[in-house]
Design an enzyme around this catalytic site. Structure first.
Site, PDB file in Angstrom:
ATOM      1  N   ILE A 148     -37.241 -61.547  53.601  1.00  0.00           N
ATOM      2  CA  ILE A 148     -37.575 -62.842  53.771  1.00  0.00           C
ATOM      3  C   ILE A 148     -35.888 -63.434  54.264  1.00  0.00           C
ATOM      4  O   ILE A 148     -35.830 -64.808  54.142  1.00  0.00           O
ATOM      5  CB  ILE A 148     -38.033 -63.528  52.917  1.00  0.00           C
ATOM      6  CG1 ILE A 148     -37.366 -63.535  51.526  1.00  0.00           C
ATOM      7  CG2 ILE A 148     -39.779 -63.311  52.860  1.00  0.00           C
ATOM      8  CD1 ILE A 148     -38.038 -64.588  50.558  1.00  0.00           C
ATOM      9  N   HIS A 170     -41.054 -65.901  60.694  1.00  0.00           N
ATOM     10  CA  HIS A 170     -40.076 -66.698  60.164  1.00  0.00           C
ATOM     11  C   HIS A 170     -40.542 -68.104  59.663  1.00  0.00           C
ATOM     12  O   HIS A 170     -40.507 -68.999  59.687  1.00  0.00           O
ATOM     13  CB  HIS A 170     -39.003 -67.059  61.006  1.00  0.00           C
ATOM     14  CG  HIS A 170     -37.622 -67.641  60.584  1.00  0.00           C
ATOM     15  ND1 HIS A 170     -36.361 -67.126  60.826  1.00  0.00           N
ATOM     16  CD2 HIS A 170     -37.577 -68.217  59.001  1.00  0.00           C
ATOM     17  CE1 HIS A 170     -35.495 -67.584  59.915  1.00  0.00           C
ATOM     18  NE2 HIS A 170     -36.009 -68.245  59.042  1.00  0.00           N
ATOM     19  N   ILE A 171     -41.595 -67.842  58.574  1.00  0.00           N
ATOM     20  CA  ILE A 171     -42.416 -68.799  57.860  1.00  0.00           C
ATOM     21  C   ILE A 171     -42.224 -69.157  56.493  1.00  0.00           C
ATOM     22  O   ILE A 171     -42.925 -69.615  55.916  1.00  0.00           O
ATOM     23  CB  ILE A 171     -43.916 -69.059  58.503  1.00  0.00           C
ATOM     24  CG1 ILE A 171     -44.467 -67.566  57.844  1.00  0.00           C
ATOM     25  CG2 ILE A 171     -44.059 -69.024  60.052  1.00  0.00           C
ATOM     26  CD1 ILE A 171     -45.958 -67.546  57.931  1.00  0.00           C
ATOM     27  N   GLU A 217     -34.709 -62.367  66.655  1.00  0.00           N
ATOM     28  CA  GLU A 217     -35.909 -62.852  66.931  1.00  0.00           C
ATOM     29  C   GLU A 217     -35.749 -64.242  67.915  1.00  0.00           C
ATOM     30  O   GLU A 217     -34.857 -64.678  67.995  1.00  0.00           O
ATOM     31  CB  GLU A 217     -36.415 -63.540  65.455  1.00  0.00           C
ATOM     32  CG  GLU A 217     -35.219 -64.579  64.903  1.00  0.00           C
ATOM     33  CD  GLU A 217     -36.016 -64.935  63.476  1.00  0.00           C
ATOM     34  OE1 GLU A 217     -36.023 -63.959  62.595  1.00  0.00           O
ATOM     35  OE2 GLU A 217     -35.760 -66.198  62.982  1.00  0.00           O
ATOM     36  N   ARG A 231     -32.620 -62.861  56.687  1.00  0.00           N
ATOM     37  CA  ARG A 231     -32.288 -63.103  58.000  1.00  0.00           C
ATOM     38  C   ARG A 231     -32.590 -61.751  58.803  1.00  0.00           C
ATOM     39  O   ARG A 231     -32.229 -60.669  58.387  1.00  0.00           O
ATOM     40  CB  ARG A 231     -31.035 -63.437  58.116  1.00  0.00           C
ATOM     41  CG  ARG A 231     -30.571 -64.968  58.028  1.00  0.00           C
ATOM     42  CD  ARG A 231     -31.187 -65.660  58.884  1.00  0.00           C
ATOM     43  NE  ARG A 231     -30.971 -67.350  58.814  1.00  0.00           N
ATOM     44  CZ  ARG A 231     -31.794 -68.186  58.241  1.00  0.00           C
ATOM     45  NH1 ARG A 231     -32.863 -67.577  57.592  1.00  0.00           N
ATOM     46  NH2 ARG A 231     -31.390 -69.442  57.795  1.00  0.00           N
ATOM     47  N   GLY A 275     -29.850 -65.257  44.198  1.00  0.00           N
ATOM     48  CA  GLY A 275     -29.528 -66.574  44.228  1.00  0.00           C
ATOM     49  C   GLY A 275     -30.724 -67.277  43.561  1.00  0.00           C
ATOM     50  O   GLY A 275     -31.672 -66.557  42.924  1.00  0.00           O
ATOM     51  N   ARG A 276     -30.855 -68.495  43.984  1.00  0.00           N
ATOM     52  CA  ARG A 276     -32.072 -69.384  43.584  1.00  0.00           C
ATOM     53  C   ARG A 276     -33.070 -68.605  44.093  1.00  0.00           C
ATOM     54  O   ARG A 276     -34.245 -68.714  43.342  1.00  0.00           O
ATOM     55  CB  ARG A 276     -31.855 -70.911  44.248  1.00  0.00           C
ATOM     56  CG  ARG A 276     -30.712 -71.583  43.449  1.00  0.00           C
ATOM     57  CD  ARG A 276     -30.475 -72.843  44.346  1.00  0.00           C
ATOM     58  NE  ARG A 276     -29.785 -72.325  45.467  1.00  0.00           N
ATOM     59  CZ  ARG A 276     -28.763 -73.081  46.248  1.00  0.00           C
ATOM     60  NH1 ARG A 276     -28.349 -74.129  45.490  1.00  0.00           N
ATOM     61  NH2 ARG A 276     -28.087 -72.813  47.421  1.00  0.00           N
ATOM     62  N   ILE A 277     -33.412 -68.309  45.294  1.00  0.00           N
ATOM     63  CA  ILE A 277     -34.674 -67.855  45.865  1.00  0.00           C
ATOM     64  C   ILE A 277     -34.885 -66.376  45.165  1.00  0.00           C
ATOM     65  O   ILE A 277     -36.265 -66.210  44.453  1.00  0.00           O
ATOM     66  CB  ILE A 277     -34.672 -67.675  47.345  1.00  0.00           C
ATOM     67  CG1 ILE A 277     -34.822 -69.062  47.940  1.00  0.00           C
ATOM     68  CG2 ILE A 277     -35.992 -67.002  47.910  1.00  0.00           C
ATOM     69  CD1 ILE A 277     -34.344 -69.162  49.342  1.00  0.00           C
TER      70      ILE A 277
END
Ligand code: DGY
Length: 340
Positions: free
Chosen positions: A238, A287-288, A269, A240, A156-158
């Site tokens: 990165i 999760h940053i 988490e 889930r 996708g976009r990322i």
């Protein structure tokens, strides 16, 4: 007419609370207590809208107990905390926060890949522990990034942002697997080739996971998939927690089935699998990936703007189930009436 009531389920930038307070009666959880489901239900009593983050579960039980609720605006692009079908059935709109975080998250994915492949945190821990006594030819020798084959699961976009960084910045060959293939001009620009998931696992020197979590992506990377990867490979998640079987990954890292992993998200988490904490060949972050100040502010503004748009009768900016509006299930935005 009285202002609608909005719940902010987690702490957020004070300027966002102030912005929402200009339009709504706001109940803000600025002490940032992580509520249980029962506490969330209690807090949602009488609320017409909710500003949520990825940890706030909006499911059938919450919806049934919150008859006045009409919209939940998530400050996250991922929305696996929403039971979207139940929300649609209940006439509750959902919105997410796409696009504004794409480049920041792609930056972080690449940073985590580089830290992992080049063993940056592992070597820093060694140095801080006072263990560095001499230069050696193979001290923390890792894998190259430039010229390597970058695998991306979820384009996708990322995913495309990461591919662009790899292809344009580091001369990487990109292979990817996704629900759908990109247009050929986009593939050409990203130096990217569409492959089966199995081929992706087998040929990637570095594999980055950027696919959304759903029951169908649960444990998309487990023991069998890890066994298909190169023993020199790096895995970066990165996306889930739950996409990777963390127990299987901990075992693969211990057995050197793959060389290293970089993880920003975890099953269950903020708890981590204890074996991951023990492994030295894994870089762990809490999760940053989207956590730059400007991007987190943009995400919060987008969630707030969706709430404001809805209650002032404007089109939603990033709706997830706009059919709710056309089906007329939700009361008119100008009146904070109950759904029931
Ligand atoms: C997102 O936007 O989905 C990030 O993971 C933050 O929760």
């Amino acid at each position: 007419m009285s202002k609608p009531h909005i719940l902010l389920a987690r702490a957020v930038f004070p300027e966002i609370v102030d912005k929402l307070a200009r339009h709504f009666h706001v109940a803000a959880n600025q002490s940032d207590v992580v509520w249980t489901q029962a506490q969330l239900i209690e807090q949602l009593k009488g609320q017409h809208g909710a500003f949520t983050t990825g940890g706030d579960q909006i499911d059938a039980a919450v919806l049934a107990a919150s008859p006045e609720l009409r919209i939940c605006a998530n400050m996250a692009v991922g929305y696996n905390n929403f039971d979207l079908e139940a929300m649609t059935r209940a006439g509750v709109l959902g919105t997410n926060a796409p696009d504004v975080l794409t480049e920041t998250t792609a930056d972080f994915g690449f940073a985590l890949l580089m830290a992992t492949a080049r063993r940056i945190t592992e070597s820093e821990h060694y140095l801080r522990a006072g263990r560095w006594t001499k230069w050696s030819y193979d001290l923390f020798a890792g894998a190259d990034i430039h010229g390597a084959t970058l695998g991306i699961l979820g384009m996708g976009r990322i995913g495309q942002g990461i591919a662009r960084r790899g292809a344009h910045g580091f001369g990487m060959k990109v292979v990817y697997h996704n629900r759908s293939q990109l247009a050929s001009d986009v593939e050409a620009d990203l130096n990217a080739r569409y492959v089966s998931k199995q081929e992706l696992l087998e040929v990637a020197d570095h594999l980055v996971l950027v696919l959304p979590y759903s029951p169908s992506s649960h444990h998309a990377i487990g023991a069998a998939e890890l066994a298909s990867m190169k023993p020199t490979a790096t895995l970066v998640n990165i996306a889930r927690g739950g996409i990777v079987d963390d127990a299987a990954l901990a075992q693969a890292l211990r057995n050197k089935t793959i060389a290293a992993a970089g993880l920003d998200v975890f099953e269950g988490e903020p708890q981590l699998h204890p074996e991951l904490l023990k492994a030295s060949n894994v870089v762990l972050t809490p999760h940053i990936a989207s956590a730059s100040i400007p991007t987190r502010l943009a995400m919060a503004n987008l969630a707030a703007d969706n709430l404001i748009a809805f209650f002032t009768g404007q089109p939603l900016l990033t709706p997830l189930n706009p059919g709710v509006l056309t089906a007329g299930l939700t009361a008119q935005p100008s009146a904070p009436a109950s759904r029931t």
